[in-house]
Write a protein that holds these residues in place. Structure first.
Motif, PDB file in Angstrom:
ATOM      1  N   ARG A   4       0.821  -1.212   0.000  1.00  0.00           N
ATOM      2  CA  ARG A   4       0.000   0.000   0.000  1.00  0.00           C
ATOM      3  C   ARG A   4       0.860   1.270   0.000  1.00  0.00           C
ATOM      4  N   GLY A   5       1.878   1.293  -0.859  1.00  0.00           N
ATOM      5  CA  GLY A   5       2.728   2.472  -1.008  1.00  0.00           C
ATOM      6  C   GLY A   5       3.858   2.585  -0.007  1.00  0.00           C
ATOM      7  N   GLN A   6       3.939   1.661   0.935  1.00  0.00           N
ATOM      8  CA  GLN A   6       4.971   1.701   1.970  1.00  0.00           C
ATOM      9  C   GLN A   6       6.051   0.665   1.645  1.00  0.00           C
ATOM     10  N   LEU A   7       7.318   1.089   1.656  1.00  0.00           N
ATOM     11  CA  LEU A   7       8.433   0.187   1.400  1.00  0.00           C
ATOM     12  C   LEU A   7       8.560  -0.800   2.551  1.00  0.00           C
ATOM     13  N   LEU A  24       0.288  -6.400  -2.731  1.00  0.00           N
ATOM     14  CA  LEU A  24       1.692  -6.027  -2.729  1.00  0.00           C
ATOM     15  C   LEU A  24       2.084  -5.454  -4.088  1.00  0.00           C
ATOM     16  N   ASN A  25       3.277  -4.859  -4.133  1.00  0.00           N
ATOM     17  CA  ASN A  25       3.799  -4.264  -5.355  1.00  0.00           C
ATOM     18  C   ASN A  25       5.307  -4.472  -5.386  1.00  0.00           C
ATOM     19  N   THR A  26       5.825  -4.831  -6.565  1.00  0.00           N
ATOM     20  CA  THR A  26       7.273  -4.859  -6.746  1.00  0.00           C
ATOM     21  C   THR A  26       7.645  -3.712  -7.669  1.00  0.00           C
ATOM     22  N   PHE A  27       8.772  -3.070  -7.383  1.00  0.00           N
ATOM     23  CA  PHE A  27       9.244  -1.964  -8.209  1.00  0.00           C
ATOM     24  C   PHE A  27      10.728  -2.176  -8.481  1.00  0.00           C
ATOM     25  N   GLY A  46      -1.696 -13.972  -6.860  1.00  0.00           N
ATOM     26  CA  GLY A  46      -2.718 -13.708  -7.867  1.00  0.00           C
ATOM     27  C   GLY A  46      -2.150 -13.016  -9.093  1.00  0.00           C
ATOM     28  N   LYS A  47      -3.023 -12.764 -10.050  1.00  0.00           N
ATOM     29  CA  LYS A  47      -2.643 -12.124 -11.308  1.00  0.00           C
ATOM     30  C   LYS A  47      -1.951 -10.789 -11.036  1.00  0.00           C
ATOM     31  N   GLN A  48      -0.873 -10.563 -11.781  1.00  0.00           N
ATOM     32  CA  GLN A  48      -0.158  -9.306 -11.609  1.00  0.00           C
ATOM     33  C   GLN A  48      -0.424  -8.367 -12.759  1.00  0.00           C
ATOM     34  N   GLU A  49      -0.507  -7.081 -12.428  1.00  0.00           N
ATOM     35  CA  GLU A  49      -0.671  -6.035 -13.429  1.00  0.00           C
ATOM     36  C   GLU A  49       0.558  -5.148 -13.361  1.00  0.00           C
TER      37      GLU A  49
END
Length: 193
Positions: A95-98, A145-148, A183-186
């Motif tokens: 949610r935007g937090q590292l 979650l998010n990977t960058f 789950g599916k990633q965008e």
């Protein structure tokens, strides 16, 4: 006799000048076509759940969470010359937090090469303790979650033209806590020259 000699010298000078101009034009045309800098493309190929440990403390409304993800990423260099990149870092965000990161050491990707990176990202659980949304996400069974991943470097064209390039990818996905799957990633990809 001097007049004939300087006429011959003029012709030689004009031929040499014409050859030099032709060579310069050839390099300029090659630099703008064949060797024109193209965007390296960073792609997240897969995200898999390596380890998951979740404990709910209902009385304290607290979650103890340990998640480790294996991320396979790749960078394609479509240029006819090598791409040198500097030290970089892959990030894991909630949610935007590292909440996790892994270093990528500097290196080089040859022309037309795709280089793979196998990364292991672990959530730094202490960074989630103050986030009130974790408890509701865990109780709902899904953790967003998010990977960058961002790689920056230089492409050298004809040995003297250096072009700075930044390529990044950002992928959103959800970890299903009940069946321990991703789950599916965008994903969104960006490249700047």
């Amino acid at each position: 006799m001097k007049a004939g000699g300087s006429g011959k010298g003029m012709k030689v000078c004009m031929v040499v000048t014409s050859v030099v101009i032709a060579i310069v034009l050839l390099f300029v045309i090659l630099g703008l076509t064949v060797f024109k800098a193209k965007h390296p493309v960073t792609t997240v190929d897969s995200v898999t759940l390596k380890d998951l440990d979740v404990n709910l403390d209902i009385l304290k409304l607290r979650v103890d969470l340990n998640v480790t993800l294996d991320v396979d990423a790749s960078v394609k260099n479509p240029n006819k010359v090598g791409f040198k990149y500097s030290d970089s870092t892959a990030h894991l965000n909630y949610r935007g937090q590292l909440i996790g990161e892994v270093p990528l050491p500097a290196g080089e990707i040859s022309s037309d090469e795709t280089k793979g990176f196998n990364l292991t990202l672990t959530i730094m659980a202490d960074r989630l303790l103050s986030n009130s949304q974790v408890y509701s996400d865990v109780t709902s069974g899904t953790l967003p979650l998010n990977t960058f991943l961002k790689i920056s470097g230089k492409v050298s064209i004809l040995g003297f033209i250096k072009v700075h390039v930044v390529s990044s990818s950002s992928c959103d996905f959800a970890v299903n806590l009940s069946n321990r799957t991703v789950g599916k990633q965008e994903c969104q990809y960006k490249t700047k020259l």
